[in-house]
Design an enzyme around this catalytic site. Structure first.
Site, PDB file in Angstrom:
ATOM      1  N   ASP A  35       0.651  -1.197  -0.059  1.00  0.00           N
ATOM      2  CA  ASP A  35       0.006   0.200   0.051  1.00  0.00           C
ATOM      3  C   ASP A  35       0.769   1.322   0.318  1.00  0.00           C
ATOM      4  O   ASP A  35       1.872   1.744   0.468  1.00  0.00           O
ATOM      5  CB  ASP A  35      -0.563  -0.173   0.851  1.00  0.00           C
ATOM      6  CG  ASP A  35      -2.294   0.919   0.784  1.00  0.00           C
ATOM      7  OD1 ASP A  35      -2.192   1.838   0.540  1.00  0.00           O
ATOM      8  OD2 ASP A  35      -3.447   0.368   1.598  1.00  0.00           O
ATOM      9  N   THR A  71      -7.355   4.125  -1.287  1.00  0.00           N
ATOM     10  CA  THR A  71      -6.888   2.537  -1.622  1.00  0.00           C
ATOM     11  C   THR A  71      -8.002   1.706  -1.590  1.00  0.00           C
ATOM     12  O   THR A  71      -8.031   1.023  -2.238  1.00  0.00           O
ATOM     13  CB  THR A  71      -6.441   2.329   0.239  1.00  0.00           C
ATOM     14  OG1 THR A  71      -5.545   3.538   0.486  1.00  0.00           O
ATOM     15  CG2 THR A  71      -6.590   1.040   0.622  1.00  0.00           C
ATOM     16  N   ASP A 192       2.558   2.766   3.029  1.00  0.00           N
ATOM     17  CA  ASP A 192       1.484   3.659   3.195  1.00  0.00           C
ATOM     18  C   ASP A 192       1.429   4.432   4.665  1.00  0.00           C
ATOM     19  O   ASP A 192       1.272   5.493   4.819  1.00  0.00           O
ATOM     20  CB  ASP A 192      -0.037   2.959   3.763  1.00  0.00           C
ATOM     21  CG  ASP A 192      -1.389   4.163   3.319  1.00  0.00           C
ATOM     22  OD1 ASP A 192      -1.072   4.621   1.988  1.00  0.00           O
ATOM     23  OD2 ASP A 192      -1.434   4.649   4.133  1.00  0.00           O
ATOM     24  N   HIS A 196       2.007   8.230   5.771  1.00  0.00           N
ATOM     25  CA  HIS A 196       1.114   9.346   6.647  1.00  0.00           C
ATOM     26  C   HIS A 196       1.809  10.206   7.248  1.00  0.00           C
ATOM     27  O   HIS A 196       1.974  10.945   7.566  1.00  0.00           O
ATOM     28  CB  HIS A 196      -0.126   8.587   7.151  1.00  0.00           C
ATOM     29  CG  HIS A 196      -1.220   8.194   5.720  1.00  0.00           C
ATOM     30  ND1 HIS A 196      -1.154   9.242   4.798  1.00  0.00           N
ATOM     31  CD2 HIS A 196      -0.981   6.996   5.054  1.00  0.00           C
ATOM     32  CE1 HIS A 196      -2.839   8.796   4.267  1.00  0.00           C
ATOM     33  NE2 HIS A 196      -2.464   7.448   4.147  1.00  0.00           N
ATOM     34  N   ASP A 239      -1.214   0.957  -4.826  1.00  0.00           N
ATOM     35  CA  ASP A 239      -2.436   1.617  -5.031  1.00  0.00           C
ATOM     36  C   ASP A 239      -2.339   3.340  -5.629  1.00  0.00           C
ATOM     37  O   ASP A 239      -2.937   3.114  -5.983  1.00  0.00           O
ATOM     38  CB  ASP A 239      -3.541   1.164  -3.988  1.00  0.00           C
ATOM     39  CG  ASP A 239      -2.954   1.927  -2.749  1.00  0.00           C
ATOM     40  OD1 ASP A 239      -1.994   1.447  -2.735  1.00  0.00           O
ATOM     41  OD2 ASP A 239      -3.681   1.970  -1.703  1.00  0.00           O
ATOM     42  N   HIS A 240      -1.814   3.806  -5.448  1.00  0.00           N
ATOM     43  CA  HIS A 240      -0.955   5.132  -5.269  1.00  0.00           C
ATOM     44  C   HIS A 240      -0.057   5.466  -4.426  1.00  0.00           C
ATOM     45  O   HIS A 240       0.937   4.193  -3.876  1.00  0.00           O
ATOM     46  CB  HIS A 240      -2.128   6.119  -4.762  1.00  0.00           C
ATOM     47  CG  HIS A 240      -2.435   4.978  -3.353  1.00  0.00           C
ATOM     48  ND1 HIS A 240      -1.699   5.557  -1.980  1.00  0.00           N
ATOM     49  CD2 HIS A 240      -3.498   4.884  -2.422  1.00  0.00           C
ATOM     50  CE1 HIS A 240      -2.088   4.925  -1.011  1.00  0.00           C
ATOM     51  NE2 HIS A 240      -3.309   4.382  -1.580  1.00  0.00           N
ATOM     52  N   HIS A 340      -2.760  11.876   0.302  1.00  0.00           N
ATOM     53  CA  HIS A 340      -3.223  10.236  -1.020  1.00  0.00           C
ATOM     54  C   HIS A 340      -4.338  10.295  -1.574  1.00  0.00           C
ATOM     55  O   HIS A 340      -5.080  10.973  -0.225  1.00  0.00           O
ATOM     56  CB  HIS A 340      -2.692  10.214  -1.511  1.00  0.00           C
ATOM     57  CG  HIS A 340      -2.845   8.249  -0.520  1.00  0.00           C
ATOM     58  ND1 HIS A 340      -4.114   7.391  -0.232  1.00  0.00           N
ATOM     59  CD2 HIS A 340      -2.386   7.888   0.747  1.00  0.00           C
ATOM     60  CE1 HIS A 340      -4.332   6.975  -0.135  1.00  0.00           C
ATOM     61  NE2 HIS A 340      -3.577   6.394   0.864  1.00  0.00           N
TER      62      HIS A 340
END
Ligand code: AMP
Ligand code: ZN
Ligand code: ZN
Length: 402
Positions: A35, A71, A192, A196, A239-240, A340
Site C-alpha cells: 500500500d 486505497t 502507506d 502518512h 494502489d497509489h 494521497h
C-alpha cells in the site's frame, strides 16, 4: 483396434489434449500490493530485490492509479479492471443514496457486504470459470460478490506480521495441484502508514522501504524453492503514491461555507464528496471555486480524464485539495506529513509495477500504464475469459513474451 487407439493417442498428444501436459503448462499469478508505494521510492535507498525483479522481468516507469487515489477505490479497480465510477467503491467511505446506507473501511460489516461492490473482481472471474483463487487481505475479497468468494481468503487484520503472511501464501502454493490456487492476490499495509505519519521524504520511510525489499527477497527465495517455480508469475504493485503535506498548506472547508449548506459529507483529506442542502449546490460551488489550494466540481462536470463523478455515490459536489495541500472539516484535525487522494496525473500519486515469470519479458522497462489494465493482463496469462472492463489488454500486451 490397437492401431486406432494408438492413432487417437498420437492425435491427442499432437494437439495438446493430454491432461498431464495441460497441467504442466498451467501458469500461476501471485500479485502482491504494498500500500502507498510511490513509483520513485526504490530510488531513495538500495533495493537489491526490487532490482532483481526488474532484471528478471518487467518494470513499468510507473503505474497510474484511478482518481481518487485512495486505497479502496484503487485496489478494487486493480481487481475489477473498472474505474471507481463503474465499480461503485467511489471513496474509502461513501454514502449510498439508493440504499440510504454508509460504507466505511472502518466498518467491518460494510467492508464484508457484497451489495456495495459492483463489477466482477478477478477472483470471481476465476472461480466462475473453475479456477481456484486465494486472497490474503485484498480489498473486497472478504465479501461474497455475485455469489462467489475466493477459495481461500482471510479476514483483514491490521498490522498482521508480514513474514507470517508470506509463509501462508507459500503454503497455499505447496498444496496438492488440485487444491492449489492458480491466482493469488495479497496485500501489505505499508509503506502507506509510514508515509502518512513520517512523510514520504523521511528517514523512517527509507527504513521501511529497506525492510519491504528484504521481505520481497525472502518471498522470491521461497518461490524459487517450489518445484513448479517456472510456471509462477509474480507481480508486485501498489494502489497509489504519497505526497508530502504540511499544516501551512491546509484549507478548512467551513471557513468558507456555513455547515448547514451541507447535508452529507463523505471522505477525508484530501477528498470530500458532498450532498448539498436543497437549492444550495451553486452556493457551495461558487463559495469554494476560487479558494487557493482546492478544486471543486459539480458531479457530472469533472474533466473526462478523471473518469469520475457520474456514480450516484459521488453525491452533488467533489472536492479535492491541490497537490501537497490539505483540506479538512475542522482546524483541530492535524494533516500529518503525507497524504494521497489527489489528481491521478500528479506524479506523486503514481506507483509501482514489477512482474516476472513465464509470461513476462525479461529485463524490460515499460512505459506508464493504467492500473485498470492489470485485470485483462492477468486474464490473458491464466487464460480467463474477461468480463467487460475499462482496462485494455492492448495497453499491456508489450509486457508479455511474444
Ligand atoms: P488510506 O491510506 O486511508 O487510503 O487507507 C489505508 C488503510 O486501509 C490501511 O492502513 C488499512 O488499514 C486499510 N485497509 C486496507 N485493506 C483493508 C481491508 N481489506 N479492510 C479494511 N481496511 C483495510
Ligand atoms: Zn492505499
Ligand atoms: Zn494511505
Amino acid at each position: 483396434m490397437k492401431r486406432i487407439l494408438f492413432l487417437l493417442l498420437a492425435i491427442s498428444l499432437l494437439f495438446g489434449c493430454n491432461p498431464e501436459k495441460t497441467k504442466e503448462q498451467r501458469q500461476y499469478v501471485v500479485m502482491l500490493s504494498m500500500d502507498g508505494f510511490r513509483w520513485d521510492y526504490t530510488e531513495k535507498v538500495p533495493t537489491p530485490n526490487f532490482d532483481k525483479l526488474a532484471a528478471m522481468g518487467v518494470k513499468a516507469k510507473s503505474l497510474k492509479p484511478c482518481f481518487p487515489t485512495k486505497t479502496f477505490p484503487n485496489h478494487y479497480s486493480i481487481a475489477t479492471g473498472l474505474y471507481p465510477d463503474h465499480h461503485g467503491i467511489v471513496l474509502n467511505s461513501f454514502f449510498d443514496p439508493e440504499s440510504n446506507r454508509n460504507f466505511s473501511i472502518m466498518d467491518r460489516e460494510t467492508v464484508q457486504d457484497g451489495s456495495f461492490y459492483d463489477g466482477e473482481p478477478i477472483w470471481v472471474t476465476a472461480e466462475k470459470q473453475g479456477i481456484k483463487s486465494g486472497s490474503y487481505f485484498w480489498v473486497g475479497s472478504e465479501a461474497e460478490i455475485d455469489g462467489f468468494r475466493p477459495t481461500y481468503w482471510k479476514t483483514y487484520t491490521k498490522d498482521f506480521p508480514y513474514k507470517q503472511q508470506i509463509d501462508s501464501v507459500i503454503s497455499w502454493l505447496q498444496k496438492p495441484e488440485d487444491y492449489r490456487p492458480q491466482l493469488i492476490l495479497w496485500y501489505f499495509d505499508e509503506p502507506d502508514q509510514t508515509g502518512h505519519i513520517a512523510g514520504p521524504d523521511s528517514q523512517e520511510l527509507e527504513s521501511k522501504i529497506i525492510e519491504l525489499d528484504f521481505l520481497l527477497g525472502y518471498f522470491i527465495n521461497e518461490i524459487e524453492k517450489l518445484p513448479f517455480r517456472e510456471q509462477i508469475n509474480v507481480i508486485v504493485t501498489s494502489d497509489h503514491g504519497m505526497s508530502a503535506t504540511s499544516e501551512e498548506r491546509k484549507i478548512v472547508l467551513y471557513d468558507f461555507i456555513p455547515n448547514e449548506w451541507v447535508i452529507e459529507v463523505q471522505g477525508y483529506n484530501p477528498n470530500f464528496n458532498m450532498k448539498a442542502k436543497e437549492g444550495y449546490i451553486d452556493s457551495i460551488y461558487f463559495a469554494l471555486k476560487d479558494v487557493e489550494g482546492i478544486t471543486i466540481w459539480k458531479t457530472g462536470e469533472l474533466p473526462e480524464r478523471l473518469q469520475y463523478g457520474h456514480h450516484i455515490r459521488t453525491l452533488d459536489l467533489v472536492v479535492v485539495a491541490d497537490s501537497s495541500w490539505s483540506v479538512e472539516l475542522s482546524h483541530e484535525k492535524n494533516v500529518g506529513n503525507g497524504a494521497h487522494g489527489y489528481d491521478n496525473n500528479n506524479r506523486d500519486m503514481q506507483t509501482i509495477f514489477y512482474a516476472y515469470g513465464l509470461a513476462f519479458k525479461e529485463n524490460y522497462i515499460s512505459e506508464t500504464f493504467n492500473n485498470v489494465d492489470i485485470y485483462p493482463l492477468i486474464c490473458e496469462i491464466i487464460k480467463l475469459k474477461p468480463a467487460p472492463v475499462d482496462g485494455k489488454i492492448a495497453n499491456v500486451r508489450n509486457l508479455l513474451k511474444e
